[in-house]
Design an enzyme around this catalytic site. Structure first.
Site, PDB file in Angstrom:
ATOM      1  N   LEU A  63      84.084  61.380  -3.936  1.00 18.10           N
ATOM      2  CA  LEU A  63      83.174  61.890  -4.957  1.00 18.10           C
ATOM      3  C   LEU A  63      83.873  62.940  -5.811  1.00 18.10           C
ATOM      4  O   LEU A  63      83.781  62.916  -7.036  1.00 18.10           O
ATOM      5  CB  LEU A  63      81.918  62.462  -4.303  1.00 18.10           C
ATOM      6  CG  LEU A  63      80.710  62.688  -5.211  1.00 18.10           C
ATOM      7  CD1 LEU A  63      80.355  61.427  -5.992  1.00 18.10           C
ATOM      8  CD2 LEU A  63      79.506  63.138  -4.396  1.00 18.10           C
ATOM      9  N   ASP A  64      84.582  63.855  -5.174  1.00 19.78           N
ATOM     10  CA  ASP A  64      85.354  64.866  -5.899  1.00 19.78           C
ATOM     11  C   ASP A  64      86.831  64.633  -5.604  1.00 19.78           C
ATOM     12  O   ASP A  64      87.440  65.302  -4.778  1.00 19.78           O
ATOM     13  CB  ASP A  64      84.914  66.270  -5.478  1.00 19.78           C
ATOM     14  CG  ASP A  64      85.508  67.361  -6.362  1.00 19.78           C
ATOM     15  OD1 ASP A  64      86.222  67.023  -7.326  1.00 19.78           O
ATOM     16  OD2 ASP A  64      85.261  68.551  -6.081  1.00 19.78           O
ATOM     17  N   ASN A 110      83.141  49.668  -5.658  1.00 22.19           N
ATOM     18  CA  ASN A 110      84.190  50.304  -6.457  1.00 22.19           C
ATOM     19  C   ASN A 110      85.535  49.648  -6.182  1.00 22.19           C
ATOM     20  O   ASN A 110      85.806  49.185  -5.078  1.00 22.19           O
ATOM     21  CB  ASN A 110      84.254  51.808  -6.171  1.00 22.19           C
ATOM     22  CG  ASN A 110      85.239  52.168  -5.074  1.00 22.19           C
ATOM     23  OD1 ASN A 110      86.441  52.305  -5.316  1.00 22.19           O
ATOM     24  ND2 ASN A 110      84.724  52.311  -3.846  1.00 22.19           N
ATOM     25  N   MET A 112      88.299  51.523  -7.638  1.00 21.78           N
ATOM     26  CA  MET A 112      88.902  52.602  -8.419  1.00 21.78           C
ATOM     27  C   MET A 112      90.426  52.607  -8.307  1.00 21.78           C
ATOM     28  O   MET A 112      91.128  52.818  -9.290  1.00 21.78           O
ATOM     29  CB  MET A 112      88.346  53.952  -7.968  1.00 21.78           C
ATOM     30  CG  MET A 112      86.822  54.066  -8.041  1.00 21.78           C
ATOM     31  SD  MET A 112      86.165  53.896  -9.711  1.00 21.78           S
ATOM     32  CE  MET A 112      86.604  55.492 -10.398  1.00 21.78           C
ATOM     33  N   GLY A 113      90.949  52.412  -7.103  1.00 20.74           N
ATOM     34  CA  GLY A 113      92.401  52.360  -6.937  1.00 20.74           C
ATOM     35  C   GLY A 113      93.068  53.722  -6.882  1.00 20.74           C
ATOM     36  O   GLY A 113      94.157  53.909  -7.444  1.00 20.74           O
ATOM     37  N   SER A 174      91.466  52.055   2.396  1.00 21.90           N
ATOM     38  CA  SER A 174      90.905  51.653   1.111  1.00 21.90           C
ATOM     39  C   SER A 174      91.273  50.203   0.839  1.00 21.90           C
ATOM     40  O   SER A 174      92.433  49.817   0.993  1.00 21.90           O
ATOM     41  CB  SER A 174      91.447  52.527  -0.020  1.00 21.90           C
ATOM     42  OG  SER A 174      91.089  51.980  -1.281  1.00 21.90           O
ATOM     43  N   THR A 246      84.836  51.760   2.938  1.00 18.83           N
ATOM     44  CA  THR A 246      84.001  50.699   2.377  1.00 18.83           C
ATOM     45  C   THR A 246      84.350  49.346   2.987  1.00 18.83           C
ATOM     46  O   THR A 246      85.402  49.172   3.598  1.00 18.83           O
ATOM     47  CB  THR A 246      84.181  50.625   0.854  1.00 18.83           C
ATOM     48  OG1 THR A 246      85.577  50.431   0.558  1.00 18.83           O
ATOM     49  CG2 THR A 246      83.717  51.916   0.191  1.00 18.83           C
ATOM     50  N   GLY A 296      76.724  54.196   4.731  1.00 14.63           N
ATOM     51  CA  GLY A 296      75.347  53.719   4.700  1.00 14.63           C
ATOM     52  C   GLY A 296      74.280  54.734   5.032  1.00 14.63           C
ATOM     53  O   GLY A 296      73.136  54.355   5.300  1.00 14.63           O
ATOM     54  N   SER A 318      77.450  57.586  -1.094  1.00 12.71           N
ATOM     55  CA  SER A 318      76.540  56.745  -1.876  1.00 12.71           C
ATOM     56  C   SER A 318      75.096  57.220  -1.749  1.00 12.71           C
ATOM     57  O   SER A 318      74.341  57.221  -2.730  1.00 12.71           O
ATOM     58  CB  SER A 318      76.658  55.282  -1.438  1.00 12.71           C
ATOM     59  OG  SER A 318      77.967  54.796  -1.646  1.00 12.71           O
TER      60      SER A 318
END
EC number: 1.3.5.2
Length: 342
Positions: A63-64, A110, A112-113, A174, A246, A296, A318
């Protein structure tokens, strides 16, 4: 108030909304406004990793990414904050669009990479922040670093963030960096863990304190694979495991708009898979390593579910997007209502 803000933010593209939210939370932190907008969670102190947490509900990494709103998030009632994933060098990440909301499922996809401004930018933001709570820093490898050389990137980041982190998370799960998840298995995992542990010991001597290392894993492994990872973490002397990142699965979002987008799925649909991973880890680890559960949590009861499954701490991302800061208090209260464990 958050419901109204969300309605306005959700009219924007997901990535624009994300960036604006970070700006607003950061500005609120600088002005000291955020703590006025959210109820203070009940005190539920917990000691994990040799660290003292005011409560067991933290902000998950992602998130940050760049540490731009540390003080803002620190005023919302989180028991701890994790920033990143950060890489040695700045990188733009994958092409846009790369972030998708699935509100019918309380989910996000997402790809995002690992877009971020690099570890040096993040450290400048950390050192400028007033926040003095527990701060985790999540590290990864650059996109153009071959997987065979990934350990070099992790060690570069570990060297740089060590003095400023309460704990360091190593992201090997990831799904948006090609080949990264292969580091969760076999000799690749063992070699990475050995290198990390050796560097951790050297840094502990240099800095006069031992900063815990956590490994973040995926929810898409078989039980047997998860058990092997657990054994490797114990053997290598790692300090914690974060379960989970994820998922590549699409259960629960089939047929929804954007449900077939490539990338990692987070939010409500990953909850059961993540909780199952926590249960498997808890059975294999037998308390030898603490588990930080993520995946979740969109209601307070989901946080309690993770703790009951064997986690010591939980993280939200999320769920925070969909429910706002009220979820923090809800999660802390639900955990507080659980029967005490010896």
């Amino acid at each position: 108030m958050y419901t109204l803000a969300r309605q306005l933010l959700f009219k924007l593209s997901p990535e624009t909304s994300h960036e604006l939210s970070i700006d607003l939370i950061g500005a609120g932190g600088r002005l000291g406004l955020n703590r006025l907008l959210t109820p203070e969670p009940a005190s539920l102190p917990v000691s994990v990793l040799g660290l003292e947490f005011p409560n067991p509900v933290g902000l998950a990494a992602g998130l940050d990414k760049n540490g731009d709103a540390i003080d803002g998030f620190g005023q919302l009632g989180f028991g701890f904050i994790e920033i990143g994933t950060v890489t040695p060098r700045p990188q733009p990440g994958n092409p846009k669009p790369r972030l998708f909301r699935l509100p019918q499922a309380n989910a996000i996809i997402n790809r995002m990479g690992f877009n971020n401004h690099g570890v040096d930018h993040l450290l400048a933001r950390v050192r400028a922040a007033k926040y003095r709570g527990v701060l985790g820093i999540n590290i990864g490898k650059n996109f153009d670093t071959p997987v065979e050389r990934a350990v070099d990137d992790y060690l570069i980041c570990l060297d740089k963030v060590y003095a400023d982190a309460s704990y360091v998370t190593v992201n090997v799960s990831s799904p948006n960096t090609p080949g990264l998840r292969s580091l969760q298995f076999g000799d690749s995992l063992k070699q990475l863990l050995e290198a990390l542990r050796q560097r951790q010991e050297a840094l502990a001597l240099r800095h006069g304190r031992r900063v815990p290392l956590a490994i973040k894993i995926a929810p898409d492994m078989t039980d047997e694979e998860t058990a092997l990872v657990a054994a490797a973490l114990v053997e290598a002397g790692m300090d914690a495991v974060i379960a989970t990142n994820t998922t590549l699965g699409r259960e629960g979002v089939e047929g929804l708009p954007h449900g077939d987008e490539a990338g990692g799925l987070s939010g409500a649909p990953v909850r059961e898979k993540s909780t199952h991973t926590v249960k498997v880890l808890a059975g294999e680890l037998g308390g030898r390593l603490p588990i930080i559960a993520a995946g979740g949590i969109t209601e307070g009861a989901h946080a309690a579910e993770k703790i009951a499954a064997g986690a010591s701490l939980v993280q939200i991302y999320s769920g925070f997007i969909y429910k706002g800061p009220a979820l923090i208090r809800e999660a802390v209260d639900a955990i507080a209502a659980l029967p005490r464990r010896n």
